[in-house]
Enzyme design. Structure first.
Site, PDB file in Angstrom:
ATOM      1  N   GLU A  41      26.881  15.561 -34.790  1.00  0.00           N
ATOM      2  CA  GLU A  41      25.889  16.645 -34.865  1.00  0.00           C
ATOM      3  C   GLU A  41      26.471  17.895 -34.225  1.00  0.00           C
ATOM      4  OE1 GLU A  41      21.927  16.061 -33.252  1.00  0.00           O
ATOM      5  OE2 GLU A  41      21.869  14.021 -34.055  1.00  0.00           O
ATOM      6  N   GLU A  69      22.068   9.524 -29.183  1.00  0.00           N
ATOM      7  CA  GLU A  69      21.827  10.271 -27.944  1.00  0.00           C
ATOM      8  C   GLU A  69      21.033   9.478 -26.902  1.00  0.00           C
ATOM      9  OE1 GLU A  69      20.109  14.009 -29.155  1.00  0.00           O
ATOM     10  OE2 GLU A  69      22.002  14.730 -29.968  1.00  0.00           O
TER      11      GLU A  69
HETATM   12  O1  IFM Z   1      16.977  17.674 -33.639  1.00  0.00           O
HETATM   13  C1  IFM Z   1      17.799  17.125 -32.664  1.00  0.00           C
HETATM   14  C2  IFM Z   1      18.267  15.744 -33.082  1.00  0.00           C
HETATM   15  O2  IFM Z   1      17.214  14.891 -33.331  1.00  0.00           O
HETATM   16  C3  IFM Z   1      19.109  15.136 -31.989  1.00  0.00           C
HETATM   17  N1  IFM Z   1      20.147  16.018 -31.554  1.00  0.00           N
HETATM   18  C4  IFM Z   1      19.796  17.385 -31.266  1.00  0.00           C
HETATM   19  C5  IFM Z   1      19.010  17.982 -32.418  1.00  0.00           C
HETATM   20  C6  IFM Z   1      18.643  19.440 -32.101  1.00  0.00           C
HETATM   21  O3  IFM Z   1      17.883  19.529 -30.939  1.00  0.00           O
END
Ligand code: IFM
Length: 442
Positions: free
Chosen positions: A351, A166
């Site tokens: 994710e 990210e």
């Molecule tokens: O917890 C985070 C993760 O570290 C990165 N992506 C989003 C998740 C939820 O906010």
């Protein structure tokens, strides 16, 4: 809607994801200080002022945590290797840090889990943060050294490597919005971080390719940007948000350009000769990771400075984070990535998940809302595949409740509940539902 692994092509991977700082415990094993330790030790930055010093104590409990992954019938585990653990001063290797990941990877393989490694999930060593962190071009070169050191040790056994998790969070959320470490709100710092994190990615890819390392990718987060109204100004607000979060990184990587709608604000603040880095940034990758959680509705804010926008609360049911549940957005992004950017290149949903409150009344492990969220998003993945996106796997965020950055420990994303007093793990009903859906019956 309930799905099973047999609704997906053979070989499609199901996994769960975590990240080092969020679960390991940064006070163990010779890990060095990172900018998240200092950020969370500063009043007002993190709810209740708690950091990742102990987190879920995964550093000591990793074997039981891998057992949980296996018992859920998962195929793969997405984890990250902390830069501050591997190189406490950002430069020199801590052998105990590499030993930990070495054992962890072997533990995955022993359980038949494919290791999906992420190099940088945000714990920048303080020594490098002191020198300007991601605003300093030098950090990019140090990152390539880190990538090389870790890969030298683990590269023969990991199934894939993502350089960065990210980059929007690393750069924009942390240097423009100021919600994550280092907590800056400075457009010039943000412009530099937006470019340097991509340069770091490119230098790491170049270094790992030279080592012959296969299966290199990056994990980007996407946020469905919707205009509040059909007015030209609201549509521009949504397009600007879309440019900052959804287009900046993927277009740099696949087309070696930055979107004009974002450069309108950032151009005066970009590092000198940034154009010369675009070839390194735009090296071909083997796969793309898509993180997806929600959508945002944007309208024009004439009283605000560039990017002249504000968020409008949406009408859909929300998670504990206050994020609208919008599976359609996942389908959109997967199809959009395939159609506009990566073609047939493998895509992984790296994710996707929801936070649900720990109600403290015995309902903590009964989470039908999470089960519904999970299967609704898996259905969206199937639709995207039917529309041509070459999606090869799906990772739920997260295996465990964990340190949710500025939100501290209150926001619970886990399939497995963590009691932060005792550190006991208790699988939730969503965990059992997923395990049933993934069972092979053999
Ligand atoms: O917890 C985070 C993760 O570290 C990165 N992506 C989003 C998740 C939820 O906010």
């Amino acid at each position: 809607m309930t799905l099973s692994r047999f609704d997906f092509p053979e070989g499609f991977l199901f996994g769960a994801a975590t990240a080092a700082y969020q679960i390991e415990g940064s006070s163990f094993g010779g890990c060095g200080p990172s900018h998240w330790d200092t950020f969370s030790a500063t009043p007002g930055n993190v709810k209740r002022g708690l950091g990742g010093g102990v987190a879920c104590d995964h550093f000591h409990r990793w074997e039981a945590d891998l057992d949980l992954l296996k018992a859920a019938n998962l195929d793969a585990y997405r984890f990250s290797t902390s830069w501050a653990r591997v190189m406490p001063d950002g430069v020199h290797v801590n052998p105990a840090g590499l030993d930990f990941y070495d054992r962890l990877v072997d533990g995955m393989l022993a359980r038949g889990l494919k290791p999906f490694q992420t190099l940088y999930h945000w714990e920048l060593p303080s020594a490098l943060a002191d020198q300007g962190g991601w605003t300093n071009r030098e950090t990019c070169a140090r990152f390539a050294d880190f990538a090389q050191a870790v890969t030298h040790r683990l590269g023969d056994r990991v199934a894939s490597i993502a350089t960065v998790n990210e980059p929007w969070c690393v750069a924009w959320l942390s240097h423009f919005i100021g919600a994550h470490a280092p907590g800056l709100r400075d457009i010039r710092a943000a412009a530099r971080a937006m470019h340097h994190i991509l340069l770091a990615h490119g230098l790491a890819v170049e270094r790992l390719r030279a080592m012959g390392q296969p299966n290199l990718g990056i994990v980007l987060n996407f946020d469905h940007a919707q205009a509040y109204s059909e007015s030209a100004q609201d549509r521009l607000a949504a397009a600007t948000w879309d440019g900052i979060i959804n287009r900046w990184f993927i277009e740099a990587i696949t087309a070696q350009t930055y979107p004009a709608v974002v450069m309108e604000g950032l151009a005066p603040h970009m590092p000198r000769h940034w154009e010369r880095d675009m070839e390194i940034i735009g090296q071909k990758l083997d796969w793309l990771g898509v993180n997806y959680y929600t959508r945002h509705i944007l309208d024009h804010d004439g009283t605000a400075l560039w990017p002249h926008l504000r968020e409008v609360p949406g009408p859909l049911p929300k998670t504990q984070m206050g994020w609208e549940i919008y599976p359609e957005g996942l389908r959109n992004f997967l199809v959009r990535m395939a159609r506009d950017h990566v073609g047939d290149m493998p895509i992984y949903v790296t994710e996707n998940g929801m936070a649900l409150a720990d109600d403290g009344a015995g309902g903590v492990t009964d989470d039908p809302a999470r089960t519904a969220f999970l299967f609704d998003h898996l259905a969206a993945v199937r639709q995207a595949m039917a529309e041509g996106a070459n999606v090869k796997g799906y990772f739920y965020w997260s295996l465990l409740d964990n340190f949710e950055w500025a939100e501290g420990y209150e926001k619970r994303f886990g399939l497995v509940h963590v009691d932060y007093e005792t550190l006991a793990r208790t699988p939730k009903s969503s965990y059992h539902a997923l395990a049933r859906a993934l069972a092979r019956n053999d």
